[in-house]
Design a protein around this motif. Sequence first.
Motif, PDB file in Angstrom:
ATOM      1  N   GLU A   1       0.580  23.014  -7.721  1.00  0.00           N
ATOM      2  CA  GLU A   1      -0.390  22.871  -6.637  1.00  0.00           C
ATOM      3  C   GLU A   1      -0.699  21.421  -6.287  1.00  0.00           C
ATOM      4  N   ARG A   2      -0.463  20.494  -7.204  1.00  0.00           N
ATOM      5  CA  ARG A   2      -0.764  19.083  -6.947  1.00  0.00           C
ATOM      6  C   ARG A   2       0.478  18.241  -7.217  1.00  0.00           C
ATOM      7  N   ALA A   3       1.511  18.492  -6.462  1.00  0.00           N
ATOM      8  CA  ALA A   3       2.778  17.783  -6.630  1.00  0.00           C
ATOM      9  C   ALA A   3       2.877  16.620  -5.653  1.00  0.00           C
ATOM     10  N   ASP A   4       3.653  15.617  -6.026  1.00  0.00           N
ATOM     11  CA  ASP A   4       3.989  14.506  -5.122  1.00  0.00           C
ATOM     12  C   ASP A   4       5.005  15.025  -4.120  1.00  0.00           C
ATOM     13  N   LEU A   5       4.596  15.151  -2.857  1.00  0.00           N
ATOM     14  CA  LEU A   5       5.470  15.669  -1.806  1.00  0.00           C
ATOM     15  C   LEU A   5       6.168  14.561  -1.030  1.00  0.00           C
TER      16      LEU A   5
ATOM     17  N   VAL B   1       0.860  -1.182   0.000  1.00  0.00           N
ATOM     18  CA  VAL B   1       0.000   0.000   0.000  1.00  0.00           C
ATOM     19  C   VAL B   1       0.894   1.230   0.000  1.00  0.00           C
ATOM     20  N   ARG B   2       0.678   2.118  -0.966  1.00  0.00           N
ATOM     21  CA  ARG B   2       1.401   3.389  -0.993  1.00  0.00           C
ATOM     22  C   ARG B   2       0.515   4.495  -0.406  1.00  0.00           C
ATOM     23  N   VAL B   3       1.128   5.334   0.423  1.00  0.00           N
ATOM     24  CA  VAL B   3       0.451   6.510   0.968  1.00  0.00           C
ATOM     25  C   VAL B   3       1.274   7.717   0.554  1.00  0.00           C
ATOM     26  N   THR B   4       0.673   8.610  -0.224  1.00  0.00           N
ATOM     27  CA  THR B   4       1.396   9.732  -0.822  1.00  0.00           C
ATOM     28  C   THR B   4       0.758  11.044  -0.421  1.00  0.00           C
ATOM     29  N   GLN B   5       1.566  12.006  -0.006  1.00  0.00           N
ATOM     30  CA  GLN B   5       1.063  13.349   0.247  1.00  0.00           C
ATOM     31  C   GLN B   5       1.127  14.153  -1.045  1.00  0.00           C
ATOM     32  N   ILE B   6       0.007  14.746  -1.415  1.00  0.00           N
ATOM     33  CA  ILE B   6      -0.095  15.578  -2.608  1.00  0.00           C
ATOM     34  C   ILE B   6      -0.429  17.003  -2.177  1.00  0.00           C
TER      35      ILE B   6
END
Length: 348
Positions: A330-334, A317-322
Motif C-alpha cells: 500500500e505504500r510503495a515507491d511508484l 529536490v526529489r519528488v516521489t509518488q507513494i
Amino acid sequence: MSPRLTRRARRSTLALLTGAALATLLSVTSATAAPLAGTTRGGVGTAAVADVWMKDHPDDVGLQPHSLNPIWESPDIKVCHTAVECAVSQNPIAGVRNYLFIKFRNNGPYAGPVVESGVIEVFRTPSSGGSAWPDDWVQIGWMAVPSYPGVTTVTIPWDDVPGPGHFCLVARWVSPNDPMTFQSPDIGVTVRNNNNIAWRNVDSVPLVAGGLVQTRPYTIGNALTRATRNSLVFSEVGAPLRTAGGRLVADLGPALYERWLAGGKAGKGIRDVGRNQIEIVDPAQASLDNLTLNPKEKLTLQLNFSATTVTKEPIAVRVTQIGPNSLGQERADLGGVRYDVTVGQRAG
C-alpha cells in the motif's frame, strides 16, 4: 518482444537507421571487445545463457529483486547534446538531435560472461510517478548489438524530441538467452525484478538569482484497475533549497486540487496559498497526502522553482509518488523525479 513493440521498433529503424547513415549514427564501445566467432544463438549451435544487466542505483550489483532506493536514477542512462559523451546527463533539447548513451554489463550474477547478441531499446514518458508499463511508454529507438564480457556503451540518436523536453527514460536489453522474467503493469516493480531494464528520471533546473520562475511538469498516475490513495513526498539531496533562498510551489490544477481538498487537505511541511497552489515550505520532509486517483488515471501538476541567492553548492529536490502497487504493497515507491537545481548570477 511484443508485436506492438516490434512494430514500433521497425518504425524506429526506418526513421533512424536508413541507408549509409547507419554507420555514422550508431556507435558501440566495449571495454573488453572480443570476436563473435564460435558464438551462436537463436537455436543454431549451442547457445550459452547470459546475464546482461544495467545499474538501477550506484550500489547495484545485478541482483533481482533488490531493495536499493531510489531505483529511478540509473547511472547507466545518459542524454547528451552531441555524439561525444558528456560528463553529466543533460536535459534533451526539443526539436533537434540529441544522443542517448546506454551502458550495460555482461557479467551478471546469474550466468557466466559469454558473448550474447541482443537489442537495446529506449523508451520515454513525461516526468512522472505511477506510470504503467509498457502502455505509458513511447519507444525512442533501438539498436541491435553484441554484448561482450565486461562493460559496453551504445550511442543512439534521438531525433524530433517533443517539447518541453522533460522526460523519464527506460532502457532495456532484449535477447532470447536473457529475457525479462517478471512482468508487471508497474514500471517500478518491473525494474526492481529484472536486472536488464533500467529507469532514469532526473531533470535539471537552472535558475538565475532573482530571475524568472522555472516550471517543471510532473504527472502522477495509477497503473492499477482500482482507485488508489497516493502521496507526493518531497525530500532533499545535498544542500537545502533554502541555501539559495529557494522557493518551491506546486500548482495542482483544478482537478488534483479538488482531490486534495476532498482528502482533507492532508500533508505536512506545506502551505495552501490559494489558486490551486501549495507552497512546499519544507522540501526536506514535505508531503501531499490522500490524493485519490481513479483506475488508470493520470493527472499533471506544475512545480515552480525560484531562488534569490547565487550558490555553487549542489542542490537537489526529489519528488516521489507513494501508493499501492501491483504486489499489494500500500505504500510503495511508484516512481519520482530528482530535480538538480543550480542558481547563477543574473546577466549584466
